[in-house]
Motif scaffolding. Sequence first.
Motif, PDB file in Angstrom:
ATOM      1  N   UNK A 191       2.587 106.389  17.144  1.00 25.88           N
ATOM      2  CA  UNK A 191       2.895 106.143  15.797  1.00 25.88           C
ATOM      3  C   UNK A 191       2.760 107.340  14.890  1.00 25.88           C
ATOM      4  N   UNK A 192       2.127 107.539  13.995  1.00 22.99           N
ATOM      5  CA  UNK A 192       2.254 108.684  13.156  1.00 22.99           C
ATOM      6  C   UNK A 192       1.174 109.907  13.585  1.00 22.99           C
ATOM      7  N   UNK A 193       0.493 109.605  14.512  1.00 26.22           N
ATOM      8  CA  UNK A 193      -0.772 110.251  14.958  1.00 26.22           C
ATOM      9  C   UNK A 193      -0.017 111.594  15.362  1.00 26.22           C
ATOM     10  N   UNK A 194      -0.662 112.700  15.033  1.00 28.71           N
ATOM     11  CA  UNK A 194      -0.373 114.280  15.621  1.00 28.71           C
ATOM     12  C   UNK A 194      -1.501 115.004  15.966  1.00 28.71           C
ATOM     13  N   UNK A 195      -2.681 114.503  16.303  1.00 28.90           N
ATOM     14  CA  UNK A 195      -3.931 115.076  16.807  1.00 28.90           C
ATOM     15  C   UNK A 195      -3.702 115.850  17.929  1.00 28.90           C
ATOM     16  N   UNK A 196      -2.878 115.624  18.697  1.00 32.29           N
ATOM     17  CA  UNK A 196      -2.741 116.402  19.847  1.00 32.29           C
ATOM     18  C   UNK A 196      -1.859 117.393  19.607  1.00 32.29           C
ATOM     19  N   UNK A 197      -0.885 117.455  18.806  1.00 26.99           N
ATOM     20  CA  UNK A 197      -0.235 118.818  18.454  1.00 26.99           C
ATOM     21  C   UNK A 197      -1.074 119.695  17.603  1.00 26.99           C
ATOM     22  N   UNK A 198      -1.662 119.203  16.596  1.00 26.20           N
ATOM     23  CA  UNK A 198      -2.395 119.872  15.798  1.00 26.20           C
ATOM     24  C   UNK A 198      -3.678 120.619  16.384  1.00 26.20           C
ATOM     25  N   UNK A 199      -4.168 120.346  17.473  1.00 24.62           N
ATOM     26  CA  UNK A 199      -5.440 120.773  17.798  1.00 24.62           C
ATOM     27  C   UNK A 199      -4.916 121.825  18.894  1.00 24.62           C
ATOM     28  N   UNK A 200      -3.732 121.912  19.430  1.00 27.36           N
ATOM     29  CA  UNK A 200      -3.186 123.153  20.192  1.00 27.36           C
ATOM     30  C   UNK A 200      -3.771 124.427  19.872  1.00 27.36           C
ATOM     31  N   UNK A 201      -4.383 125.158  20.514  1.00 26.18           N
ATOM     32  CA  UNK A 201      -4.885 126.568  20.156  1.00 26.18           C
ATOM     33  C   UNK A 201      -3.628 127.589  20.244  1.00 26.18           C
ATOM     34  N   UNK A 202      -2.624 127.269  21.003  1.00 25.18           N
ATOM     35  CA  UNK A 202      -1.803 128.275  21.122  1.00 25.18           C
ATOM     36  C   UNK A 202      -0.358 127.885  20.357  1.00 25.18           C
ATOM     37  N   UNK A 203      -0.487 126.617  19.719  1.00 23.13           N
ATOM     38  CA  UNK A 203       0.860 126.175  19.197  1.00 23.13           C
ATOM     39  C   UNK A 203       1.912 126.086  20.255  1.00 23.13           C
ATOM     40  N   UNK A 204       1.769 125.158  21.525  1.00 23.42           N
ATOM     41  CA  UNK A 204       2.534 125.063  22.656  1.00 23.42           C
ATOM     42  C   UNK A 204       3.475 123.872  22.319  1.00 23.42           C
ATOM     43  N   UNK A 205       3.617 123.196  21.262  1.00 28.50           N
ATOM     44  CA  UNK A 205       4.374 122.142  20.995  1.00 28.50           C
ATOM     45  C   UNK A 205       5.340 122.470  20.003  1.00 28.50           C
ATOM     46  N   UNK A 230      -0.759 139.534  25.583  1.00 25.32           N
ATOM     47  CA  UNK A 230      -1.805 139.859  24.958  1.00 25.32           C
ATOM     48  C   UNK A 230      -1.920 139.054  23.509  1.00 25.32           C
ATOM     49  N   UNK A 231      -0.715 138.604  23.036  1.00 26.88           N
ATOM     50  CA  UNK A 231      -0.985 137.785  21.614  1.00 26.88           C
ATOM     51  C   UNK A 231      -1.463 136.609  21.821  1.00 26.88           C
ATOM     52  N   UNK A 232      -1.229 135.986  23.159  1.00 23.04           N
ATOM     53  CA  UNK A 232      -2.078 134.524  23.300  1.00 23.04           C
ATOM     54  C   UNK A 232      -3.442 134.646  23.813  1.00 23.04           C
ATOM     55  N   UNK A 233      -3.885 136.020  24.377  1.00 22.61           N
ATOM     56  CA  UNK A 233      -5.185 135.781  24.987  1.00 22.61           C
ATOM     57  C   UNK A 233      -6.380 135.352  23.731  1.00 22.61           C
ATOM     58  N   UNK A 234      -6.443 135.919  22.821  1.00 22.59           N
ATOM     59  CA  UNK A 234      -7.369 135.659  21.597  1.00 22.59           C
ATOM     60  C   UNK A 234      -7.216 133.967  21.340  1.00 22.59           C
ATOM     61  N   UNK A 235      -6.109 133.451  21.696  1.00 24.83           N
ATOM     62  CA  UNK A 235      -5.971 132.168  21.222  1.00 24.83           C
ATOM     63  C   UNK A 235      -6.671 131.057  22.405  1.00 24.83           C
ATOM     64  N   UNK A 236      -6.832 131.621  23.677  1.00 22.37           N
ATOM     65  CA  UNK A 236      -7.368 130.842  24.822  1.00 22.37           C
ATOM     66  C   UNK A 236      -8.756 130.629  24.695  1.00 22.37           C
ATOM     67  N   UNK A 237      -9.561 131.186  23.927  1.00 23.36           N
ATOM     68  CA  UNK A 237     -10.910 130.754  23.719  1.00 23.36           C
ATOM     69  C   UNK A 237     -11.730 130.873  25.041  1.00 23.36           C
ATOM     70  N   UNK A 238     -12.214 129.786  25.322  1.00 25.90           N
ATOM     71  CA  UNK A 238     -13.169 129.851  26.498  1.00 25.90           C
ATOM     72  C   UNK A 238     -12.783 129.189  27.514  1.00 25.90           C
TER      73      UNK A 238
END
Length: 383
Positions: A191-205, A230-238
């Motif tokens: 449907x219109x859900x975008x939860x999986x896209x919005x949560x991605x830490x690195x904007x991989x979608x 290096x630009x992605x490392x801070x976005x990877x969190x734990x």
Amino acid sequence: MNRDKTNLVNILEGRAKSEGFVAFGIAPGHLAPRAGERLRQWLQEGCHGEMLWMESRADERANPEILWPDVKSVIMLGMSYAPPQDPMVLADQGDRARISVYAQGRDYHDVVKGALKRLAGWLAHEADAGVKVFVDTAPVMEKALAQTAGLGWQGKHSNVVSREHGSWLFLGAIYTTAELEPAIAAEDSCGSCSACLDICPTNAFPAPYRLDARRCISYLTIEHKGPIDPELRPLMGDHIYGCDDCLAVCPWNKFAEAAAAHKAFLPRAELVAPQIADLLTLDDAAFRKLFSGSPIKRIGRDRFVRNVLIAAGNGGNAGVIAQVETLLHDPAPVVRGAAIWALSRLSPEKLDRRRRELLADEQDPSVRAEWDIAAGDSEMTAR
């Protein structure tokens, strides 16, 4: 389809359930052309990163009949690995790391393949048919076949979503020469859900249903072999092995029951939010012992410790500084480089001193580049 074949499928489905499969369906031995078109576009855009095997056997992946011309039907099966708790409750604890749910138990390749072989052996005997089994290690489009077989649909996060089991299914396939009645394909219910896209830490979608693996934490921590951008490392969190964020927020998970998960995939206590400090001390022998029987063992100690160092840098826990400094002397360049980055985040003062001590003797170009990057970051911070 005659009654004998119907009975055969019914018995096969029953045997599949006894093997621990919770999802069962049959697809024809071919895929619609659009599946191959989407795959080739994805490859042309370079979204597969270093996964060159996907490119080299794209035609076989796009159509089962190219991989095996005799195939008439594909039996798709799914095992649940629904977690006992929401993986997101373990996020951002500072001194702890996160391992993807699928890797907290036994290696699914072994569990699923063993069950598939037993089912395929029975089918070969009963139907006098040829069979081949596949679990994630051959040019097979499991997700597209699973949707065609009615197990679920490919969600906006590109993984299979089931009405009964949410986003927590391991897939396996049996190719067979037996002609079996195909199931009705599953319809997209995102449907219109975008939860999986919005949560991605690195904007991989870059768009719904499209994953750029080069930005995906699962790809970066598992498939990518060298230094991570290096630009992605801070976005990877734990995250130190895989990432469940896009799966964990799927609303369809509310129908998934942990009781349905195969017992082999029950999480090992030591792999649920392990201490970063403990993981930083792993040498090769300790790594192999800790991850015996786990899919994590496949990436090797060096790549794993690289991931842990990035989590350490993101966690901000000064208690691991001494261990990070020790890893500046590690034999593996990818570990030394990650240790430089982690120390630059945890203690810029110590980083400057260590740079003066170690840079002159460093021979590896990638590690020298890390020292240069860290020095530049320190200058920017000082300003």
